[in-house]
Motif scaffolding. Structure first.
Motif, PDB file in Angstrom:
ATOM      1  N   ASN A  32       0.534  -1.446  -0.138  1.00  0.00           N
ATOM      2  CA  ASN A  32       0.125  -0.201   0.152  1.00  0.00           C
ATOM      3  C   ASN A  32       0.932   0.833  -0.023  1.00  0.00           C
ATOM      4  N   ALA A  33       0.592   2.538  -0.958  1.00  0.00           N
ATOM      5  CA  ALA A  33       0.827   3.586  -0.682  1.00  0.00           C
ATOM      6  C   ALA A  33       0.343   4.051   0.597  1.00  0.00           C
ATOM      7  N   MET A  34       0.482   5.039   1.191  1.00  0.00           N
ATOM      8  CA  MET A  34      -0.116   5.362   2.336  1.00  0.00           C
ATOM      9  C   MET A  34      -0.045   7.220   2.470  1.00  0.00           C
ATOM     10  N   GLY A  35      -0.718   7.246   3.014  1.00  0.00           N
ATOM     11  CA  GLY A  35      -0.879   8.980   3.411  1.00  0.00           C
ATOM     12  C   GLY A  35      -1.023   9.349   4.726  1.00  0.00           C
ATOM     13  N   TRP A  36      -1.473  10.826   4.757  1.00  0.00           N
ATOM     14  CA  TRP A  36      -1.892  11.394   5.827  1.00  0.00           C
ATOM     15  C   TRP A  36      -2.852  12.292   5.010  1.00  0.00           C
ATOM     16  N   ALA A  49       0.424  14.621   3.462  1.00  0.00           N
ATOM     17  CA  ALA A  49       2.133  14.095   3.296  1.00  0.00           C
ATOM     18  C   ALA A  49       1.921  12.077   2.485  1.00  0.00           C
ATOM     19  N   ALA A  50       2.238  12.363   2.590  1.00  0.00           N
ATOM     20  CA  ALA A  50       2.027  11.072   1.654  1.00  0.00           C
ATOM     21  C   ALA A  50       3.578  10.025   1.147  1.00  0.00           C
ATOM     22  N   ILE A  51       3.652   8.430   0.816  1.00  0.00           N
ATOM     23  CA  ILE A  51       4.708   7.938   0.719  1.00  0.00           C
ATOM     24  C   ILE A  51       4.198   6.819   0.175  1.00  0.00           C
ATOM     25  N   SER A  52       5.378   7.027  -0.490  1.00  0.00           N
ATOM     26  CA  SER A  52       5.020   4.990  -1.365  1.00  0.00           C
ATOM     27  C   SER A  52       5.456   3.980  -1.266  1.00  0.00           C
ATOM     28  N   ARG A  53       4.927   2.975  -1.548  1.00  0.00           N
ATOM     29  CA  ARG A  53       5.158   1.358  -0.780  1.00  0.00           C
ATOM     30  C   ARG A  53       6.691   1.323  -0.166  1.00  0.00           C
ATOM     31  N   ASN A  54       7.829   1.957  -1.062  1.00  0.00           N
ATOM     32  CA  ASN A  54       8.927   1.398  -0.447  1.00  0.00           C
ATOM     33  C   ASN A  54       9.848   2.249  -0.074  1.00  0.00           C
ATOM     34  N   GLY A  55       8.767   3.564   0.645  1.00  0.00           N
ATOM     35  CA  GLY A  55       9.676   4.882   1.444  1.00  0.00           C
ATOM     36  C   GLY A  55      10.428   5.221   0.780  1.00  0.00           C
ATOM     37  N   ARG A  72       7.943   5.318   6.897  1.00  0.00           N
ATOM     38  CA  ARG A  72       7.251   4.157   6.909  1.00  0.00           C
ATOM     39  C   ARG A  72       7.606   3.248   7.710  1.00  0.00           C
ATOM     40  N   ASP A  73       7.931   2.043   8.574  1.00  0.00           N
ATOM     41  CA  ASP A  73       8.547   0.296   9.004  1.00  0.00           C
ATOM     42  C   ASP A  73       7.412  -1.057   8.635  1.00  0.00           C
ATOM     43  N   ASN A  74       7.674  -1.009   7.007  1.00  0.00           N
ATOM     44  CA  ASN A  74       7.225  -2.163   6.610  1.00  0.00           C
ATOM     45  C   ASN A  74       7.050  -2.797   7.485  1.00  0.00           C
ATOM     46  N   ALA A  75       7.886  -3.133   8.420  1.00  0.00           N
ATOM     47  CA  ALA A  75       8.170  -4.721   8.979  1.00  0.00           C
ATOM     48  C   ALA A  75       7.235  -4.378  10.534  1.00  0.00           C
ATOM     49  N   LYS A  76       7.292  -3.575  10.261  1.00  0.00           N
ATOM     50  CA  LYS A  76       5.927  -3.292  12.270  1.00  0.00           C
ATOM     51  C   LYS A  76       4.736  -2.388  10.971  1.00  0.00           C
ATOM     52  N   ASN A  77       4.282  -2.866  10.146  1.00  0.00           N
ATOM     53  CA  ASN A  77       3.471  -1.877   9.755  1.00  0.00           C
ATOM     54  C   ASN A  77       2.714  -0.685   9.529  1.00  0.00           C
ATOM     55  N   ALA A  78       3.736  -0.100   9.511  1.00  0.00           N
ATOM     56  CA  ALA A  78       2.745   0.976  10.285  1.00  0.00           C
ATOM     57  C   ALA A  78       4.084   1.845   9.584  1.00  0.00           C
ATOM     58  N   VAL A  79       2.747   3.630   9.443  1.00  0.00           N
ATOM     59  CA  VAL A  79       3.389   4.470   9.307  1.00  0.00           C
ATOM     60  C   VAL A  79       3.214   5.811  10.082  1.00  0.00           C
ATOM     61  N   HIS A  99      -3.504   3.003  -0.014  1.00  0.00           N
ATOM     62  CA  HIS A  99      -3.851   2.838  -1.036  1.00  0.00           C
ATOM     63  C   HIS A  99      -3.274   1.676  -1.930  1.00  0.00           C
ATOM     64  N   PRO A 100      -4.143   0.476  -2.133  1.00  0.00           N
ATOM     65  CA  PRO A 100      -2.827  -0.574  -2.869  1.00  0.00           C
ATOM     66  C   PRO A 100      -3.091  -0.573  -3.682  1.00  0.00           C
ATOM     67  N   THR A 101      -1.653  -1.099  -4.425  1.00  0.00           N
ATOM     68  CA  THR A 101      -1.098  -0.362  -6.199  1.00  0.00           C
ATOM     69  C   THR A 101       0.060  -1.514  -5.856  1.00  0.00           C
ATOM     70  N   ALA A 102       0.499  -1.772  -6.835  1.00  0.00           N
ATOM     71  CA  ALA A 102       1.948  -2.856  -7.478  1.00  0.00           C
ATOM     72  C   ALA A 102       2.666  -1.820  -7.182  1.00  0.00           C
ATOM     73  N   LEU A 103       2.799   0.039  -7.537  1.00  0.00           N
ATOM     74  CA  LEU A 103       4.005   1.071  -8.821  1.00  0.00           C
ATOM     75  C   LEU A 103       4.554   0.459  -6.974  1.00  0.00           C
ATOM     76  N   GLN A 104       6.122   0.343  -6.987  1.00  0.00           N
ATOM     77  CA  GLN A 104       6.676   0.526  -6.129  1.00  0.00           C
ATOM     78  C   GLN A 104       6.799   2.114  -5.852  1.00  0.00           C
ATOM     79  N   SER A 105       7.364   3.175  -6.149  1.00  0.00           N
ATOM     80  CA  SER A 105       7.320   4.331  -6.188  1.00  0.00           C
ATOM     81  C   SER A 105       6.234   5.372  -6.108  1.00  0.00           C
ATOM     82  N   LEU A 106       5.126   4.470  -6.052  1.00  0.00           N
ATOM     83  CA  LEU A 106       3.685   5.697  -6.633  1.00  0.00           C
ATOM     84  C   LEU A 106       3.309   6.204  -5.244  1.00  0.00           C
ATOM     85  N   ILE A 107       2.750   7.845  -5.500  1.00  0.00           N
ATOM     86  CA  ILE A 107       2.700   8.514  -4.693  1.00  0.00           C
ATOM     87  C   ILE A 107       1.094   8.717  -4.574  1.00  0.00           C
TER      88      ILE A 107
END
Length: 127
Positions: A32-36, A49-55, A72-79, A99-107
């Motif tokens: 998931n791409a994430m946002g606040w 603010a927003a961050i891509s899947r890979n941070g 974000r910390d994907n190991a902790k499931n947290a943003v 936002h679920p996405t297949a794109l690693q760098s999507l904002i």
């Protein structure tokens, strides 16, 4: 389904800091791409603010650049949203979104593009 739970809000004085956390459960968080976002009384919910899947990619609304940091910390499931030098204009309910996405760098910066939302956490900045 992705369930999001925010925490870390509160009442602070101008110039102080807060760190918001959003923990996800359900589907794989790292997909998931994430946002606040934030919503002040009587106003629309707005992008913060927003961050891509890979941070690796982030984006901020101009009014928080240099003061807020999303991570974000994907190991902790947290943003997270680190908020420094807070002012009364930052008073709002803060929401995280996924936002679920297949794109690693999507904002994702558009409210309607997000699929999942938390319940929000209140941030009040007042002397």
């Amino acid at each position: 389904q992705v369930r999001l739970v925010e925490s870390g809000g509160g009442l602070v004085q101008p110039g102080e800091s807060l760190r918001l956390s959003c923990v996800a459960s359900g589907r794989t968080f790292s997909n998931n791409a994430m946002g606040w976002f934030r919503q002040a009384p009587g106003k629309e919910r707005r992008f913060v603010a927003a961050i891509s899947r890979n941070g690796a990619s982030t984006s901020y609304v101009d009014s928080v650049k240099g003061r807020f940091t999303i991570s974000r910390d994907n190991a902790k499931n947290a943003v997270y949203l680190q908020m420094n030098n807070l002012g009364p204009e930052d008073t709002a309910v803060y929401y995280c979104a996924a936002h679920p996405t297949a794109l690693q760098s999507l904002i994702v910066t558009i409210t309607s593009d997000y699929d999942y939302w938390g319940q929000g956490t209140q941030v009040t900045v007042s002397s």
